[in-house]
Design an enzyme around this catalytic site. Sequence first.
Site, PDB file in Angstrom:
ATOM      1  N   SER A 159       5.173  -2.221   2.471  1.00 16.07           N
ATOM      2  CA  SER A 159       4.660  -0.904   2.120  1.00 16.07           C
ATOM      3  C   SER A 159       5.448   0.173   2.870  1.00 16.07           C
ATOM      4  O   SER A 159       6.679   0.150   2.883  1.00 16.07           O
ATOM      5  CB  SER A 159       3.160  -0.841   2.435  1.00 16.07           C
ATOM      6  OG  SER A 159       2.572   0.303   1.860  1.00 16.07           O
ATOM      7  N   ASP A 221       3.936  -3.656  -9.085  1.00 15.57           N
ATOM      8  CA  ASP A 221       3.580  -2.858  -7.907  1.00 15.57           C
ATOM      9  C   ASP A 221       3.891  -1.379  -8.119  1.00 15.57           C
ATOM     10  O   ASP A 221       5.005  -0.994  -8.477  1.00 15.57           O
ATOM     11  CB  ASP A 221       4.334  -3.394  -6.682  1.00 15.57           C
ATOM     12  CG  ASP A 221       3.929  -2.698  -5.396  1.00 15.57           C
ATOM     13  OD1 ASP A 221       2.980  -1.895  -5.416  1.00 15.57           O
ATOM     14  OD2 ASP A 221       4.568  -2.969  -4.358  1.00 15.57           O
ATOM     15  N   HIS A 335       0.520  -4.743  -5.193  1.00 16.55           N
ATOM     16  CA  HIS A 335       1.085  -4.305  -3.914  1.00 16.55           C
ATOM     17  C   HIS A 335       0.640  -5.186  -2.754  1.00 16.55           C
ATOM     18  O   HIS A 335       1.257  -5.178  -1.688  1.00 16.55           O
ATOM     19  CB  HIS A 335       0.665  -2.855  -3.654  1.00 16.55           C
ATOM     20  CG  HIS A 335       1.304  -2.243  -2.444  1.00 16.55           C
ATOM     21  ND1 HIS A 335       2.675  -2.134  -2.289  1.00 16.55           N
ATOM     22  CD2 HIS A 335       0.752  -1.718  -1.301  1.00 16.55           C
ATOM     23  CE1 HIS A 335       2.943  -1.564  -1.125  1.00 16.55           C
ATOM     24  NE2 HIS A 335       1.807  -1.306  -0.503  1.00 16.55           N
TER      25      HIS A 335
END
Length: 647
Positions: A159, A221, A335
């Site tokens: 991330s 994602d 994600h």
Amino acid sequence: MFQHPKFPAQATFFFSREPNLSMDAETSTFETAEMLADFLASTPLLSESWRFCNLAKESSALGFVAEQVGSIGYVAFSGTLFVSGSDPSFKKLVRLPVRGVDGNELFVPLHGKNEEEEPVLVQGALLRIFENMYSNPSFQNQMSTLVKTCKSVIFTGHSIGGTTASLAALWLLSYLQSNFANLSVLCITFGSPLLGNETLSHAILRERWGGKFCHVVSKYDLMPRILFAPLDPIDPRIKLLLKFWHLYMTSPHFGPLAVQRNEEYMAEIFQSVLIHLRGLVEAGEEAVTGMFRPYGNYLFCSEDGAICVDNAAAVIKMMYLLLKTGSPSCSIENHLKYGDYVGSISSQFLEKKSFMPGELPESSYEAGVVLALQSLGISSQEPVARPAEDCLQAARRMGRTPNLNCANLAIKLSKINPYRAEIEWYKALCDRSDDQMGYYDSFKQRGASKRDSKVNLNRHKLARFWDNVINLFESNQLPHDFHRHGKWVYSSQFYKLLVEPLDIAEYYRTGMHRSKGHYINHGRERRYQIFDRWWKGRNVIDEDNNRSKFASLTQDTCFWANVEEARGLLDDVRSSRDQIHSALLWEKIEFFAIYAKKLVEAKEVSIDVVAKNSSYSLWLKDYNEMKSQMLQFRPQFSSLMNGEIVP
């Protein structure tokens, strides 16, 4: 580089480039581009990188962990620590700094010397995260230890931690280059948002660092795609999305409930990103100029395998096509599933897929494309299959074109070399001539002979060739590090040293200085200014060899333009009745006289400069005579005239 075992010939993973600094930054031949993906899948690097990402998330109050495994150092950055930060909207691009708060250099190689190019810009909030990390003494101490004890360093992060890892990798690569250290660097990110603009992407390619970055992106994602959309309309929902991801990563049991309660804003974000990605794809390559732009290698993964793309336009199109097959809920949840994908990639490397007879095309390249699409779970019957196939084929063409253009230019360069050789021969004749005028003045005062006409024609042919080189380079049709290749840097410099004096001679021969002004500010061709920047930005390995290659040519290619301007200044002094104005003019004359003397004494001028009847020798004679007269009859100038200048 990192060592890995020999892997089987048949594999379902495709990568565009080995992470090797010596390889060409633009290589993207799809059918021979499997090595790095096979390498990552067949070694513990992906699984170890993901393990350290989890350690950074779970056990580090500092937001990172650093650990050495054998000869490899891992530095992992947490995504959860920063997701809930005070500035999570990712809306502002700022200049990448040259120095840190401690005064040390940070990203110097990434800042080009081309003043016409947009500066390197990165996302402001993400840069602040790295700067806070960089200023942490613990980070500095642990990095210092790894650099001293490891053969390789791998930066990784999930991330937002992925962008911190990328900035850390760029910082270390910049540091290693300036300190001539030999250490392998690789950056592996998982679901990382975009970082910077097109100039950053080009700078990374120019430094041949593109193969150092592998961005793992799951099929649906949203995080790696989110900055392609303008965030102002959906800013409050973006903040909610980041808080949801933070909550899910820290407390997974709350995740399903959060998804159900926030389906509406998730759908709004999904549609916004999808619409803007589609607009970028339809607008083409120019649409991403000046915006966030991908760099490095993108490893798109699914439950069935992975493929890799490194061309920016192809990356954007693949992001759109894959997201198009998803849904709002799966794009949010994707994600958080990189652990599953990493395990799937590593296990499937050892498997061999079976295909029905006639399912694969006879062409090995087309078969490779089919295998690649199946690695993303895209069957030939799906609507996105054909566009995805076109995307991969276009990526191959776009990746090969700059290298092919470069190869073709090399052939053309060999064909025009005789023109340059004829000018060199002409220079040698002029420098040996009985009239003792030298190269510059012989061309300036040339007649209508066939030899003089041929040299002038060759001058124009060489100019057309180099103008074409610049046009190709500036339109991105050549490798982004083209102007760092020794062959082209030294060829362009030799051309400039040899031919620009002829351009100056022609400029003053035709009286252009009277209508436009002196050459340096009003007549110098743009190509020479560009070649100046290429030369200043070169990687100097052996300066003695570089100098000896051009020893027979005047090192300041504008020297003759300065001589012509100095001649005009002498005339202005003669005609001026204003003593203050004359003093200012004389100050300029003195400055040039001292500069020219230094060049002559350092033997940085060609023999034509000091020829008996050259413009410089005649100017120097006039200068010394005028100086003597002014000292004799105008003593107020004595403070400006201290010592004669002799050749």
